[in-house]
Design a protein around this motif. Structure first.
Motif, PDB file in Angstrom:
ATOM      1  N   ALA A 131       4.474  -8.458 -12.762  1.00  0.00           N
ATOM      2  CA  ALA A 131       3.610  -8.940 -11.680  1.00  0.00           C
ATOM      3  C   ALA A 131       3.461  -7.870 -10.613  1.00  0.00           C
ATOM      4  CB  ALA A 131       4.170 -10.226 -11.088  1.00  0.00           C
ATOM      5  N   TYR A 132       4.574  -7.257 -10.231  1.00  0.00           N
ATOM      6  CA  TYR A 132       4.505  -6.199  -9.225  1.00  0.00           C
ATOM      7  C   TYR A 132       3.677  -5.017  -9.718  1.00  0.00           C
ATOM      8  CZ  TYR A 132       7.519  -8.081  -5.580  1.00  0.00           C
ATOM      9  OH  TYR A 132       8.010  -8.820  -4.536  1.00  0.00           O
ATOM     10  N   HIS A 133       3.846  -4.711 -10.991  1.00  0.00           N
ATOM     11  CA  HIS A 133       3.088  -3.611 -11.571  1.00  0.00           C
ATOM     12  C   HIS A 133       1.583  -3.871 -11.416  1.00  0.00           C
ATOM     13  CE1 HIS A 133       2.192  -0.261 -14.161  1.00  0.00           C
ATOM     14  NE2 HIS A 133       1.468  -1.032 -14.958  1.00  0.00           N
ATOM     15  N   MET A 134       1.171  -5.110 -11.698  1.00  0.00           N
ATOM     16  CA  MET A 134      -0.252  -5.432 -11.569  1.00  0.00           C
ATOM     17  C   MET A 134      -0.702  -5.370 -10.116  1.00  0.00           C
ATOM     18  SD  MET A 134      -0.822  -8.489 -14.306  1.00  0.00           S
ATOM     19  CE  MET A 134      -2.595  -8.595 -14.077  1.00  0.00           C
ATOM     20  N   LEU A 135       0.127  -5.900  -9.213  1.00  0.00           N
ATOM     21  CA  LEU A 135      -0.244  -5.855  -7.788  1.00  0.00           C
ATOM     22  C   LEU A 135      -0.391  -4.407  -7.316  1.00  0.00           C
ATOM     23  CD1 LEU A 135       2.109  -8.667  -6.408  1.00  0.00           C
ATOM     24  CD2 LEU A 135      -0.397  -8.768  -6.562  1.00  0.00           C
ATOM     25  N   LEU A 136       0.505  -3.564  -7.806  1.00  0.00           N
ATOM     26  CA  LEU A 136       0.452  -2.153  -7.409  1.00  0.00           C
ATOM     27  C   LEU A 136      -0.789  -1.485  -7.993  1.00  0.00           C
ATOM     28  CD1 LEU A 136       4.246  -1.328  -7.847  1.00  0.00           C
ATOM     29  CD2 LEU A 136       2.970  -1.128  -5.697  1.00  0.00           C
ATOM     30  N   THR A 137      -1.048  -1.748  -9.310  1.00  0.00           N
ATOM     31  CA  THR A 137      -2.204  -1.139  -9.953  1.00  0.00           C
ATOM     32  C   THR A 137      -3.495  -1.534  -9.251  1.00  0.00           C
ATOM     33  OG1 THR A 137      -1.050  -1.480 -12.028  1.00  0.00           O
ATOM     34  CG2 THR A 137      -3.332  -0.781 -12.181  1.00  0.00           C
ATOM     35  N   GLU A 138      -3.550  -2.802  -8.850  1.00  0.00           N
ATOM     36  CA  GLU A 138      -4.797  -3.272  -8.276  1.00  0.00           C
ATOM     37  C   GLU A 138      -4.876  -3.028  -6.775  1.00  0.00           C
ATOM     38  OE1 GLU A 138      -6.051  -7.052  -9.690  1.00  0.00           O
ATOM     39  OE2 GLU A 138      -6.277  -6.081 -11.643  1.00  0.00           O
ATOM     40  N   GLY A 139      -3.816  -2.511  -6.223  1.00  0.00           N
ATOM     41  CA  GLY A 139      -3.889  -2.141  -4.814  1.00  0.00           C
ATOM     42  C   GLY A 139      -3.512  -3.262  -3.847  1.00  0.00           C
ATOM     43  N   TYR A 140      -3.024  -4.399  -4.373  1.00  0.00           N
ATOM     44  CA  TYR A 140      -2.584  -5.466  -3.478  1.00  0.00           C
ATOM     45  C   TYR A 140      -1.195  -5.190  -2.910  1.00  0.00           C
ATOM     46  CZ  TYR A 140      -6.565  -8.194  -4.761  1.00  0.00           C
ATOM     47  OH  TYR A 140      -7.849  -8.612  -4.924  1.00  0.00           O
ATOM     48  N   ALA A 141      -0.579  -4.181  -3.451  1.00  0.00           N
ATOM     49  CA  ALA A 141       0.733  -3.798  -2.955  1.00  0.00           C
ATOM     50  C   ALA A 141       0.824  -2.285  -3.013  1.00  0.00           C
ATOM     51  CB  ALA A 141       1.830  -4.429  -3.821  1.00  0.00           C
ATOM     52  N   VAL A 142       1.557  -1.714  -2.080  1.00  0.00           N
ATOM     53  CA  VAL A 142       1.840  -0.284  -2.142  1.00  0.00           C
ATOM     54  C   VAL A 142       3.351  -0.108  -2.074  1.00  0.00           C
ATOM     55  CG1 VAL A 142      -0.311   0.588  -1.152  1.00  0.00           C
ATOM     56  CG2 VAL A 142       1.544  -0.099   0.359  1.00  0.00           C
ATOM     57  N   SER A 143       3.807   0.950  -2.742  1.00  0.00           N
ATOM     58  CA  SER A 143       5.241   1.168  -2.783  1.00  0.00           C
ATOM     59  C   SER A 143       5.566   2.316  -1.842  1.00  0.00           C
ATOM     60  CB  SER A 143       5.615   1.481  -4.235  1.00  0.00           C
ATOM     61  OG  SER A 143       6.820   2.169  -4.276  1.00  0.00           O
ATOM     62  N   ARG A 144       6.516   2.086  -0.955  1.00  0.00           N
ATOM     63  CA  ARG A 144       6.962   3.192  -0.105  1.00  0.00           C
ATOM     64  C   ARG A 144       8.348   3.597  -0.571  1.00  0.00           C
ATOM     65  NH1 ARG A 144       5.456   0.385   5.177  1.00  0.00           N
ATOM     66  NH2 ARG A 144       3.197   0.139   4.939  1.00  0.00           N
ATOM     67  N   PRO A 145       8.510   4.824  -1.033  1.00  0.00           N
ATOM     68  CA  PRO A 145       9.774   5.269  -1.611  1.00  0.00           C
ATOM     69  C   PRO A 145      10.932   5.001  -0.649  1.00  0.00           C
ATOM     70  CG  PRO A 145       8.083   6.967  -1.816  1.00  0.00           C
ATOM     71  CD  PRO A 145       7.505   5.885  -0.960  1.00  0.00           C
ATOM     72  N   LYS A 146      12.048   4.599  -1.195  1.00  0.00           N
ATOM     73  CA  LYS A 146      13.262   4.310  -0.437  1.00  0.00           C
ATOM     74  C   LYS A 146      13.122   3.153   0.537  1.00  0.00           C
ATOM     75  CE  LYS A 146      15.547   8.470  -1.302  1.00  0.00           C
ATOM     76  NZ  LYS A 146      15.208   9.807  -0.829  1.00  0.00           N
ATOM     77  N   SER A 147      11.986   2.465   0.506  1.00  0.00           N
ATOM     78  CA  SER A 147      11.811   1.418   1.505  1.00  0.00           C
ATOM     79  C   SER A 147      11.479   0.083   0.850  1.00  0.00           C
ATOM     80  CB  SER A 147      10.699   1.836   2.472  1.00  0.00           C
ATOM     81  OG  SER A 147      10.236   0.735   3.192  1.00  0.00           O
TER      82      SER A 147
END
Ligand SMILES: Cc1ncc(COP(=O)(O)O)c(C=O)c1O
Ligand SMILES: Cc1ncc(COP(=O)(O)O)c(C=O)c1O
Lengths: 474, 474
Positions: A57-73
């Motif tokens: 689910a997170y992978h899809m949110l990230l791919t579609e731009g609904y989520a962004v990952s901030r390293p170490k955070s």
């Protein structure tokens, strides 16, 4: 804790349920942009589900731009359309409005918009069109369930051919007509029929969206200057173009009308070079001070002219219906290669056929001519009254827009800006140039089709106010 | 002497009057094809006009093919569409009917036509659709005079996104949807978005018109065999394709349905190769013996799937309306390059939005499912009853057509011919192959959507009669 839950009774797999719920909450603002989302582990615990489910689910949110990952955070909710969000639904993109590339946030609303492509809000023949649709559906029978001719309904094309001959001196048989959904539809077909052609000449300034479209199809564009007699045939003769796109009845945007001798010379050029002329007759129905000049297509004896007309001005752009008349050589090419396309709804074509056959069409055009004639007269009058000797009006012998050359040493950009500050939208001619060159005096174009007479007056009064301090001192 | 006359009071120049009159008489049969036309000199005399006028008119007639010149003999009336005349108006070209290149004279009418793309003639929701159009026009207000979003009306796309999620497990936001006029419209846009892609894999056999269309846009086509589990992912993995077009819910034309594991494997291929999957879900609403499998788009976690759906099956092909769901990367590409296109009528989009929102859509689909479920059952039953062990039925778990493998050593061409002799049209699977290979047993495909139960029975009885002498002896 987020409001999420998984169930076995959904058609969606668990990861998709999770993805959808989170995405919908992000979209609706339930999870605000920028909020830190729970860790994979904590969601696993909350939902009693597997690592794969949450990660997917997170992978899809990230791919579609609904989520962004901030390293170490961690992972944060985001707006996938943040920066480049398309115009909001209500804005109604208008291609001629902001040039070929309408992008970015919606334009602020202007109190009065002299948009060149707008048509009169009162003129749509609501009652008769509704009746045509109604009767058409009633009579459709078995046809309602079937594919039609991708080139357009044959009976409709027959009626169109008659109208074009009577009204525009366009000479053709139904086999030459391709019914489409707009000028970009026609350009798409021409792009294929023009295989082998490298360079297309364009009016400079000219209708940017069509220029841009041919460009996207890989054609080289040769800008050719426009004079008060339309495209300069002399300059065209010097070019290497194998085709040319023009608006001879009322040049877009300058408004000039190509006289008869220039038309004959242009046709000779096409004959000599074996070149094609694309004649875009988008508003040829509306003429004021000029006598009708037959379309180039009607003067053409060598099958060099492609004629394009539209229902967007004389009917409504909401219908998305136009037509193109091909010379017979291109008809043959089209038939041999079987170009595949999908035109407008058959139902609308049947309705329009009835609308024309039953005389509503001619009545409607007469009514439009009368209304626009009156508006045109008033518009010119108002400009003369309020802006007087500070502006020169050109391109006003036909169509629904005119050109103003303004007596100031400021740029057209400043003029547009000052007008906007007063709530009036006018259009910068520079935007229709491929390679803008500074003109001695700034040039603006304005449409009068879409404003009422009252708005018209208000708008011109405001323009006077906006520009008053800018006049060149004598 | 021909009935021709010139007048000064026409908007048309003399040569054009002459041309038009002669052409119209040739078209109407007043001047029959093959008739020798008067010499230039004699027409000059008859009409009291100049040599140039007559010569110009003849020049146009010759150019357009209404006249042919026979050296040393004269000029003769001719039919410009003689040899390659497009199908006559009433025939209604059907793209899936005669393969990608429908040409030549109209097909003879068959008494019973098992056309795969046909839909039920009774099911069109006439009353509610008329009401939707009526209400939509009533409520349209100022919008009726304006251009809309070329990607499709935003509110309509929102409703579509909901429907797709609920019904087809397609997960998307409205920004990903492009409303169009049919699959060729979608292919036209993809052709531009696929700049840089060289090879597209296709199901073999597969839907020839789409294959042909990509081919026209300059893509290399790689045929990949179809098994009873849809396209062979194994063979695809061996190919150099960077994109693949498939019909996984109900393969066209064989009718196979791609199972879940193959879908996952296909998605892995796309992810690994960074390739695109075009999922054409043209009749996914109709399933019989299979459980629903989520669309590939819904399973895709990497934005590799382009989903295409249509209103042609569940509503009517006469409306010319479809939609495409792009992955976000392609949405961005589209927004950046500003692809220019003209979709279907705004009015139809508003009407369809209401049709869905007000629940007519779901009622209509339920009604269609019921009708087609019943027809499907009857169709299979009739084939078993009349053709028994001489045919094998496959591809019948979904959609509106099935495949027959016939127990004979004759070719599929012979089977089609014999059927035609009895007035029954069935379809040769060979025509959907790019490079036909002889199958051990001839294969035929038949649609049951467009025939009534009575016609169905009549048709199958006639097929039995047509093929009876051809069965392989045991
Ligand atoms: C120069 C020109 N050509 C053509 C058109 C019409 O295009 P369509 O038929 O796609 O609405 C317009 C509309 O504003 C135009 O300004
Ligand atoms: C395989 C396939 N795809 C798509 C379509 C529908 O195309 P459209 O939406 O252009 O009507 C059909 C119609 O018969 C089809 O058979």
């Amino acid at each position: 804790m987020l409001n999420l839950h998984l169930t076995d009774r959904s058609a969606l797999p668990a990861y998709m349920q999770l993805y959808t719920q989170m995405r919908d909450q992000i979209r609706s603002g339930g999870i605000p942009y920028g909020m830190r989302l729970p860790s994979v582990r904590s969601l696993m615990q909350q939902l009693g589900t597997s690592k794969t489910t949450v990660e997917s689910a997170y992978h899809m949110l990230l791919t579609e731009g609904y989520a962004v990952s901030r390293p170490k955070s961690g992972i944060y909710a985001a707006n996938p359309f943040g920066a480049s969000q398309p115009a909001p639904p209500s804005a109604g993109t208008d291609r001629t409005l902001s040039g070929p590339l309408p992008k970015g946030p919606a334009e602020e609303a202007h109190r009065i918009d002299f948009r060149p492509s707008a048509v009169d809000a009162q003129l749509f023949p609501m009652r008769s069109w509704r009746k045509m649709l109604h009767d058409t559906l009633d009579r459709s029978g078995e046809k309602i369930n079937k594919y039609g001719d991708p080139q357009g309904e044959y009976a409709f094309r027959t009626v169109l051919a008659d109208y074009l001959r009577n009204s525009r001196c366009v000479v053709c048989v139904p086999e030459q007509i391709v019914v489409g959904t707009g000028i970009h539809y026609s350009v798409g077909i021409l792009a294929k029929l023009f295989a082998g052609i490298g360079r297309i000449a364009f009016e400079e300034p000219g209708f940017a969206p069509v220029r841009e479209h041919f460009n996207q199809y890989g054609f080289r564009i040769e800008p050719v200057p426009v004079t008060e007699k339309g495209i300069s045939v002399e300059a065209l003769e010097q070019s290497c173009a194998e085709a040319v796109y023009i608006t001879p009845s009322h040049q877009f945007p300058t408004g000039s009308v190509m006289p008869y001798p220039e038309r004959e010379r242009l046709l000779r050029w096409a004959q000599t070079k074996n070149a094609y002329i694309i004649e875009d007759d988008y508003d040829g129905e509306f003429r004021y001070s000029v006598k009708p000049i037959p379309s180039l297509q009607g003067l053409d004896r060598d099958g060099r002219v492609i004629y394009i007309g539209t229902f967007s001005k004389v009917f409504t752009p909401a219908l998305r219906m136009n037509y193109m008349v091909l010379p017979l050589t291109l008809v043959e090419k089209m038939n041999n290669v079987n170009y595949l396309f999908d035109g407008p709804s058959r139902i609308d074509q049947w309705a329009m056929q009835s609308f024309i056959e039953q005389g509503h069409w001619y009545r409607h055009i007469r009514r439009m001519r009368k209304t626009y004639g009156k508006k045109h007269h008033r518009f010119i009058g108002l400009i003369r009254d309020y802006l007087g000797e500070h502006v020169r009006i050109t391109g006003h012998s036909a169509g629904l827009h005119i050109q103003l050359t303004v007596d100031t040493n400021r740029t057209s950009g400043i003029l547009v800006e000052r007008a906007a500050a007063e709530g009036v939208k006018v259009y910068d001619l520079q935007e229709m140039w491929m390679k803008p060159v500074p003109s001695e005096r700034p040039q603006i174009y304005l449409g009068f089709g879409g404003v009422s007479e009252q708005q018209m007056e208000e708008g011109i009064v405001l323009l006077k106010k906006a520009w008053e301090g800018l006049w060149e001192e004598a």
